[in-house]
Design a protein around this motif. Structure first.
Motif, PDB file in Angstrom:
ATOM      1  N   MET A 102     -33.619 -16.252  30.176  1.00 49.90           N
ATOM      2  CA  MET A 102     -34.914 -16.540  30.770  1.00 49.90           C
ATOM      3  C   MET A 102     -34.674 -16.956  32.218  1.00 49.90           C
ATOM      4  SD  MET A 102     -37.955 -19.050  29.414  1.00 49.90           S
ATOM      5  CE  MET A 102     -37.242 -20.630  29.776  1.00 49.90           C
ATOM      6  N   GLU A 103     -34.936 -16.044  33.128  1.00 48.12           N
ATOM      7  CA  GLU A 103     -34.725 -16.315  34.531  1.00 48.12           C
ATOM      8  C   GLU A 103     -35.954 -16.898  35.199  1.00 48.12           C
ATOM      9  OE1 GLU A 103     -33.207 -12.910  36.513  1.00 48.12           O
ATOM     10  OE2 GLU A 103     -31.608 -12.606  35.060  1.00 48.12           O
ATOM     11  N   GLN A 104     -37.135 -16.510  34.743  1.00 43.99           N
ATOM     12  CA  GLN A 104     -38.374 -16.991  35.341  1.00 43.99           C
ATOM     13  C   GLN A 104     -39.273 -17.571  34.265  1.00 43.99           C
ATOM     14  OE1 GLN A 104     -40.143 -13.713  37.342  1.00 43.99           O
ATOM     15  NE2 GLN A 104     -38.714 -13.743  39.055  1.00 43.99           N
ATOM     16  N   LEU A 105     -40.003 -18.606  34.649  1.00 43.42           N
ATOM     17  CA  LEU A 105     -40.960 -19.205  33.737  1.00 43.42           C
ATOM     18  C   LEU A 105     -42.329 -18.604  34.022  1.00 43.42           C
ATOM     19  CD1 LEU A 105     -41.285 -21.326  31.533  1.00 43.42           C
ATOM     20  CD2 LEU A 105     -41.813 -22.973  33.307  1.00 43.42           C
ATOM     21  N   THR A 106     -42.766 -17.710  33.161  1.00 42.82           N
ATOM     22  CA  THR A 106     -44.045 -17.038  33.349  1.00 42.82           C
ATOM     23  C   THR A 106     -45.001 -17.437  32.228  1.00 42.82           C
ATOM     24  OG1 THR A 106     -43.396 -15.104  32.065  1.00 42.82           O
ATOM     25  CG2 THR A 106     -42.906 -15.053  34.436  1.00 42.82           C
TER      26      THR A 106
END
Length: 118
Positions: free
Chosen positions: A1-5
């Motif tokens: 999980m690179e980005q929190l969307t």
């Protein structure tokens, strides 16, 4: 999980609570919010007596939210691992307290109607 969307957060909540329960909680939150807004528009003011009762219910909502989340995640307070876990737990408690206060105020207003406090 690179980005929190938003999609990632929805997927995480669906995994924790189950798809049906999560969306049921979202629907209940929307209904209570709309009812609260309609009560505020209808009354055009806040009743301080109802507001006090709503505030007194906040600790119950905070504890209930923490217990509910711990039951759904099969965890305990002894499983807290660091500062981030404590912050998340405090956030859950705060949201439970606020949600309970809004729910209690709304239910009181819908049951008792508008009262004149002069």
């Amino acid at each position: 999980m690179e980005q929190l969307t938003l999609e990632t957060m929805i997927a995480v909540f669906e995994e924790i609570f189950g798809r049906g329960l999560f969306w049921a909680m979202v629907a209940v939150a929307i209904v209570v919010t709309l009812a609260y807004l309609s009560v505020l528009i209808r009354d055009r003011s806040m009743s301080m007596r109802k507001f006090l009762m709503a505030q007194l219910s906040m600790p119950i909502g905070a504890v209930a939210a923490v217990v509910f989340v711990q039951a759904m995640t099969h965890s305990h307070l002894r499983d807290l691992g660091g500062p981030v876990d404590v912050i998340v737990l405090l956030g859950v408690a705060a949201m439970g307290a606020i949600g309970t206060a809004i729910l209690v105020y709304t239910v009181q207003s819908l049951i008792r109607g508008k009262t004149d406090e002069a």
